[in-house]
Design an enzyme around this catalytic site. Structure first.
Site, short mmCIF file in Angstrom:
data_model
loop_
_atom_site.label_atom_id
_atom_site.label_comp_id
_atom_site.label_asym_id
_atom_site.label_seq_id
_atom_site.Cartn_x
_atom_site.Cartn_y
_atom_site.Cartn_z
N SER A 161 0.79 -1.24 0.00
CA SER A 161 0.00 0.00 0.00
C SER A 161 0.81 1.28 0.00
O SER A 161 0.23 2.36 -0.15
CB SER A 161 -0.95 0.02 1.19
N LYS A 208 0.20 3.32 -2.92
CA LYS A 208 -1.03 4.13 -3.04
C LYS A 208 -0.69 5.63 -3.10
O LYS A 208 -1.45 6.44 -3.63
CB LYS A 208 -2.00 3.82 -1.90
N TYR A 267 -4.60 -2.62 -10.22
CA TYR A 267 -4.43 -2.39 -8.78
C TYR A 267 -3.45 -3.41 -8.17
O TYR A 267 -2.54 -3.04 -7.43
CB TYR A 267 -5.80 -2.47 -8.07
N TYR A 287 -4.26 3.18 8.04
CA TYR A 287 -5.55 2.50 8.23
C TYR A 287 -6.26 3.07 9.46
O TYR A 287 -6.27 4.29 9.63
CB TYR A 287 -5.34 0.97 8.35
N VAL A 304 1.20 -3.70 3.81
CA VAL A 304 1.18 -4.99 4.50
C VAL A 304 2.43 -5.84 4.23
O VAL A 304 2.59 -6.90 4.82
CB VAL A 304 -0.10 -5.81 4.19
N1 GLU Z 1 -2.43 -5.43 -1.89
C1 GLU Z 1 -2.94 -5.29 -0.55
C2 GLU Z 1 -4.43 -5.48 -0.52
O1 GLU Z 1 -5.10 -4.96 -1.34
C3 GLU Z 1 -2.55 -3.97 -0.01
C4 GLU Z 1 -2.91 -3.81 1.42
C5 GLU Z 1 -1.99 -2.89 2.17
O2 GLU Z 1 -0.78 -2.92 2.02
O3 GLU Z 1 -2.58 -2.14 2.95
O4 GLU Z 1 -4.97 -6.13 0.31
#
Ligand code: GLU
Length: 305
Positions: free
Chosen positions: A64, A67, A189, A241, A259
């Site tokens: 993430s 992102k 994604y 988060y 993650v």
């Molecule tokens: N590819 C992971 C998912 O979509 C990313 C989650 C993350 O790193 O927060 O679950």
């Protein structure tokens, strides 16, 4: 830099010896194969001085943290119109939650939860001819690092196990906030999440959010000053988060976690720091990564507050 180096070495040793109560993410099967004991840190200052300790030169899945990069490119294309599609409020819910979307009619709370990042990927699909290649080119250009790449194994592993993301994308599409084909959006994604970098590379790629008037090798600006301010603000309020408040409280810097166990933290006008330790706490953030950054900003008195 000298004083930073000393503190990094000292805090690294301290945190390395602490018992880690976290767990490596295994809901994406390929991520479970990583050695849980990896621990790396790298700082890059605005003078482009770099210093790393531990496993700072090993590649890992940035998940993430990517992102921020997809948001940057989408914001570049769309400007303020982007906020019609995705909000800028902390969610207070887990990163893959479906709950809030129903109440918010398919408009994700922010671009750093999965729902938001999926909408951002949809926006990018509407702008890019060859989304995967073009996005990778963008990352290579802003970091001046032509070796950056996806990890296809990780992307494919997530594709066969990412049921929640499939649900999220379809759910948002039912509200009309996904314009492209669901499978294409998800494929893009998953690839963006599979980007691999070392701590060193990670702390270099985000210099555009750290240095005033940053330009690429080609002499081009990545985003405007105002856009930089806003992305850093969303990182501070939404980057961890439903533990974003805790990160701001303990570390006091804009940041983003993934993650894969990576965290990036930015001190505007000073430095960009990447930490990687794969074991995650209950909220999905690197246990040692957060601890390291908390001790570092406390000892150096270098948070933004
Ligand atoms: N590819 C992971 C998912 O979509 C990313 C989650 C993350 O790193 O927060 O679950």
């Amino acid at each position: 830099m000298r004083s930073y180096k000393e503190v990094i070495e000292c805090v690294y040793t301290d945190v390395k010896n602490i018992t880690d109560t976290g767990k490596v993410a295994d809901y994406i099967p390929e991520l479970a194969h990583v050695d849980a004991n990896n621990f790396g840190v790298n700082i890059t200052t605005i003078d482009k001085e770099s210093f790393g300790v531990g496993d700072f030169e090993k590649k890992f899945s940035i998940q993430s943290v990517s992102k921020i990069l997809t948001l940057t490119l989408a914001y570049k294309f769309e400007g303020v119109k982007l906020w019609d599609r995705v909000d800028v409020e902390p969610s207070g819910n887990p990163f893959n939650s479906l709950l809030q979307l129903e109440a918010d009619s398919g408009k994700p709370r922010n671009p750093f939860i999965n729902a938001g990042a999926i909408v951002i990927c949809d926006v990018l699909l509407s702008h890019l001819k060859n989304p995967k290649e073009d996005f990778l080119d963008f990352c290579r250009e802003i970091s001046n690092n032509p070796t950056l790449n996806y990890n296809e194994k990780v992307a494919e592993s997530e594709k066969i196990s990412g049921f929640r993301n499939v649900a999220l994308c379809n759910f948002i599409k039912s509200f009309g906030n996904i314009k492209n084909d669901v499978e294409e959006v998800l494929d893009f994604y998953f690839y963006t999440c599979s980007l691999e970098m070392t701590c060193k590379e990670l702390s270099e790629i985000f210099l555009y959010l750290t240095i005033d008037n940053f330009t690429t090798q080609k002499g081009e600006r990545v985003i405007t000053e105002s856009q930089t301010k806003r992305i850093n603000a969303i990182m501070l309020t939404c980057g961890f988060y439903d533990e974003s408040g805790e990160f701001a409280f303990r570390v006091g810097l804009p940041g983003k976690s993934g993650v894969g166990g990576g965290i990036i933290a930015i001190h505007p006008d000073q430095y960009c720091m990447a930490v990687w330790s794969p074991k995650l706490n209950k909220k999905g953030n690197s246990y040692k990564g957060m601890l390291f950054l908390e001790k570092f900003t406390t000892k150096t008195a270098s948070s933004i507050f």
